[in-house]
Every structure is written in C-alpha cells, then in structure tokens.
Design an enzyme around this catalytic site. Structure first.
Site, PDB file in Angstrom:
ATOM      1  CB  SER A   1      41.741  52.864  36.701  1.00  0.00           C
ATOM      2  OG  SER A   1      40.470  53.463  36.827  1.00  0.00           O
TER       3      SER A   1
ATOM      4  CG  ASP B   1      40.225  47.700  42.341  1.00  0.00           C
ATOM      5  OD1 ASP B   1      40.573  46.795  41.582  1.00  0.00           O
ATOM      6  OD2 ASP B   1      39.716  48.780  41.946  1.00  0.00           O
TER       7      ASP B   1
ATOM      8  CG  HIS C   1      39.172  48.244  38.100  1.00  0.00           C
ATOM      9  ND1 HIS C   1      39.527  48.986  39.203  1.00  0.00           N
ATOM     10  CD2 HIS C   1      39.231  49.102  37.049  1.00  0.00           C
ATOM     11  CE1 HIS C   1      39.776  50.231  38.831  1.00  0.00           C
ATOM     12  NE2 HIS C   1      39.608  50.322  37.531  1.00  0.00           N
TER      13      HIS C   1
END
Length: 435
Positions: free
Chosen positions: A278, A199, A169
């Site tokens: 992230s 992911d 993402h």
C-alpha cells in the site's frame, strides 16, 4: 607425454597461465625411438605487436629432420589446445610487456522483455521508500510512554524537496513516522497534509538532494485494459520486491478506508498487491507512475489477483494542493444523508437529507432536514434527485458530481419536497476543518 614445470618467472594463476616474454620454458618429450629431444618455447614482441613463437631445436642424439618436424607439430597442437582451454595472460613486470586475456565465462542470456523488466526495476527502486507507522503506548507496569510499530507500508519520492507520497491509511493514527530510503538510511518524516477522502498523504523528510530520486510521473487518462503494469513495494516488511501483471479494468470505484467516500476512476490490476505494498507505485512499461497501489479485494486478506490503484491524474492534483497549501479544498453541500438502503425502502430514487445545519451551504440555501413532529411522527426532509441537471440516484452519484465542482461555485440542486419538486441554488463551500 609429461610436461615439466616452467622455470622461475612462470606461474599458474586461477584461470590461466602467466608467462613472461623473453623467458624460456623447456618442455622435454620422449620420442618413439627413445631419443631425448628438447624443444624450447619462448615469446617475444614483434614490431607490429604480434606474438612470435620461436622454436630452438637441440638435437643432441642426431634426430632426423622428419622426426623433429613431427615433434614440433605435435607440440604446437598441444599449445593450441591449452590456449583454448584456459585464459592466457601474457605480461611482464616492466611497462613494455604485452598481455591479453581470453575469458571463458558465458554471460546469462535474457529475452528482450526480461531485460526491460530488470532495467525498470533497477531504475525505479531508488525512488521507492519503506514507511513505518509508530504509535505511542503506555507500559502497563512502568507507565512509561513507548513508541511501537503499529503498521507499515510503501511510498515513493515525489520531488527533490523531500516530499514522499503514500496512502493515508498507511500513516493514520501515527504518533511518529520513519522513512527508510533505498540505501537503507532511516529518516524522521513529518506529515505535510493528507486527503482522507481519496486516501492520499504527503510526508516530508530532510535528506540531501543527491540521495533523493523522484519517480517519473506519467498519465492515467489514456490507459488501456491489457497493457502491462509493474508494482514495486515492501510487502510484509521485506526489501523491495516487484510484481507484474496487466490492467484488468478501468474506471472502477472503491470506498475510502477512512471516510467511506467513493474514489472514482480507479485502476484495477492483477499484479499482486500484498500487505505492505500500500502506498507504493504502479508503473507502466516505460517506468512512469500511473497510480498508487491502495487496496485489494480479498475475503481472506491475501492477494487474490484483484488490486486497485488510485490513478496518477487524481493523485497529482491532490499532491499539488497538499504541497502548496497543506490541505485539499474540496467542495461540500454541508448535509448528512440517509443510507441508500433506507431511501430504496421508500420506493424513491435520490439522497434523503437527514440534517442540513443552518450555518452550512445547504442550510443557508433552505434545504429541509428530516425531523419529527409533536406526536413523534417522522417527517421526511428533502430528497435530492439531481445537481446541475445530473441525476442523483445515491450517495456515490452525489459525491461524483461534487468532485467535478469547485469551492465557491453555485450549483442548482433539484429536490423532491413532499409531492412536488423544487430547484434550489446552493453556493458550495469547503469543509469547515479545511477553511
């Protein structure tokens, strides 16, 4: 008591006195009887490299030996006090000079656990990178195509070949990607491959090997709740930052931000994971990678002390396939199924097959889709209740079982068809876009 300035070669420097040996430095003192007495202090080297102090008494006005001794003792006491208060550097211009420095700076004292944390951050920061996601936009007035940042995140160096691991993402929808290394050099990055379901994405940069510091890979199978963890990343576009915490939960399950497919065995931690963290590494106390920071649970969007990381055991297998083949060959049944809430309203437990294309694994095996009859009435398709004897209560159960299977493997699917159950063998195949 006043001291006269040293002659010629003696000078005062920053934190200490610089005196040359074999050079005299007179210090006149006034005795209590106002009889002038001059004491001369000189330095020289002895044969065993010790500093020798010589007193040359010049008693011009007939000062007795007792007074001279008193003045000499007082002078030596003053010299000792000065030597303890300042850094003393004794040297000469030639190579035979003898010099030494007495430092007065007190080093910062840290506890052993603090030293370990500081060392962990310093040793692993060179492995963490900053990723900028650029998207192509057309100017409304000039109609020119421009690349503007649409997101950012963190990543880490996987190997010396320039492979960078991050979250999918973080790079999703990018027309161009930039990777900033620890030395602040920015490089163009190419996408090697990605796994939307888990992911995970792998990038590659062209960089000299001496500028790449692969992160040490650990193991996530033996983690324990309560052990310390450390997260390194670039939250809000800042430089490298470190947050600490503990593992607050294991074997959690979250949904992929891209496909909604569940990710099992996720690590839960209270280490702050903010936007920009992230894709960054989650480390154990030894500095080994145990997970990729990927999500937080927060209604407000800020860190609420509940962060999630994809375990390194899952990541390693995915990265290995992406580096070798550029894709992940994950098996599928080839069906579309109804939301879990719809099946619950029917009062049954399982996965309702909405569509099973005839060219897919389930369609070839004969699973029936949901359809309408000539009068528009809904005829339910097969409801999958188990795979290889393992109960399937919802879509997450089905995905979890398929993750443990391989492409080309034959599985036994038990379905509820009408009012009876049937067992149907199905040969698993990869996704059409991954074949």
């Amino acid at each position: 008591m006043a001291a006269a300035a040293c002659s010629s070669s003696s000078s005062l420097i920053s934190t200490g006195f610089l005196l040359n040996h074999n050079k005299s430095c007179p210090f006149p003192f006034q005795s209590p009887k106002k009889k002038a007495t001059t004491l001369t202090l000189s330095f020289s080297k002895s044969h065993n490299n010790k500093i020798l102090f010589h007193n040359q008494k010049q008693d011009k006005l007939g000062v007795n030996n007792g007074s001279s001794k008193l003045l000499r003792d007082s002078f030596l006491a003053v010299c000792t006090s000065v030597a303890l208060s300042f850094s003393l550097l004794i040297g000469d211009v030639d190579s035979s000079a003898l010099a030494f420095v007495v430092t007065t700076t007190t080093p910062r004292k840290l506890q052993s656990d603090e030293l370990a944390t500081v060392r962990l951050f310093q040793e692993n920061t060179p492995s963490v990178v900053y990723i900028t996601n650029l998207a192509a936009r057309q100017d409304a007035f000039t109609l020119d195509l421009l690349e503007v940042p649409q997101g950012s995140g963190s990543g880490f160096v996987w190997d010396k070949q320039g492979h960078i691991v991050t979250n999918y993402h973080v790079i999703r929808g990018a027309s161009d990607l930039k990777v900033t290394l620890a030395d602040q050099s920015t490089l163009d990055a190419k996408v090697v491959g990605f796994d939307q379901d888990k992911d995970v994405a792998v990038l590659r940069v062209d960089s000299p090997k001496d500028k790449l510091r692969p992160i040490p890979i650990g193991v996530s199978a033996d983690l324990l709740v309560g052990q310390k963890v450390f997260a390194i990343g670039n939250p809000f576009g800042l430089d490298h930052t470190l947050t600490t915490g503990v593992i607050s939960g294991l074997r959690r399950e979250i949904s992929s931000a891209a496909t909604g497919r569940p990710i099992q065995d996720v690590i839960q931690t209270d280490a702050a994971i903010n936007p920009g963290n992230s894709g960054g590494p989650l480390l154990d106390s030894s500095g080994n990678l145990i997970g990729i920071n990927t999500a937080i649970y927060s209604p407000s969007g800020a860190s609420s002390g509940v962060g999630f990381s994809i375990p390194v055991d899952t990541v390693s297998g995915i990265v290995d396939q992406l580096v070798r083949f550029g894709k992940v060959t994950r098996p599928i049944l080839g069906i579309k199924f109804a939301p879990d809430q719809s099946v619950e309203q029917l009062g049954v437990s399982g996965v309702l097959v909405l569509d099973a294309p005839p060219n897919g694994p389930a369609g070839k095996a004969g699973l029936q889709s949901t359809k309408r009859d000539a009068y528009g009435r809904l005829i339910l398709g097969d409801i999958i209740t188990s795979v290889n004897g393992k109960k399937v209560a919802n879509g997450s159960d089905l995905y979890r079982i398929l993750d443990q299977c391989k492409v080309g493997e034959q599985v036994t699917v038990e379905v509820l068809r009408g009012d009876h159950k049937e067992k149907i063998p199905v040969m698993l195949e990869p996704k059409p876009d991954e074949s």
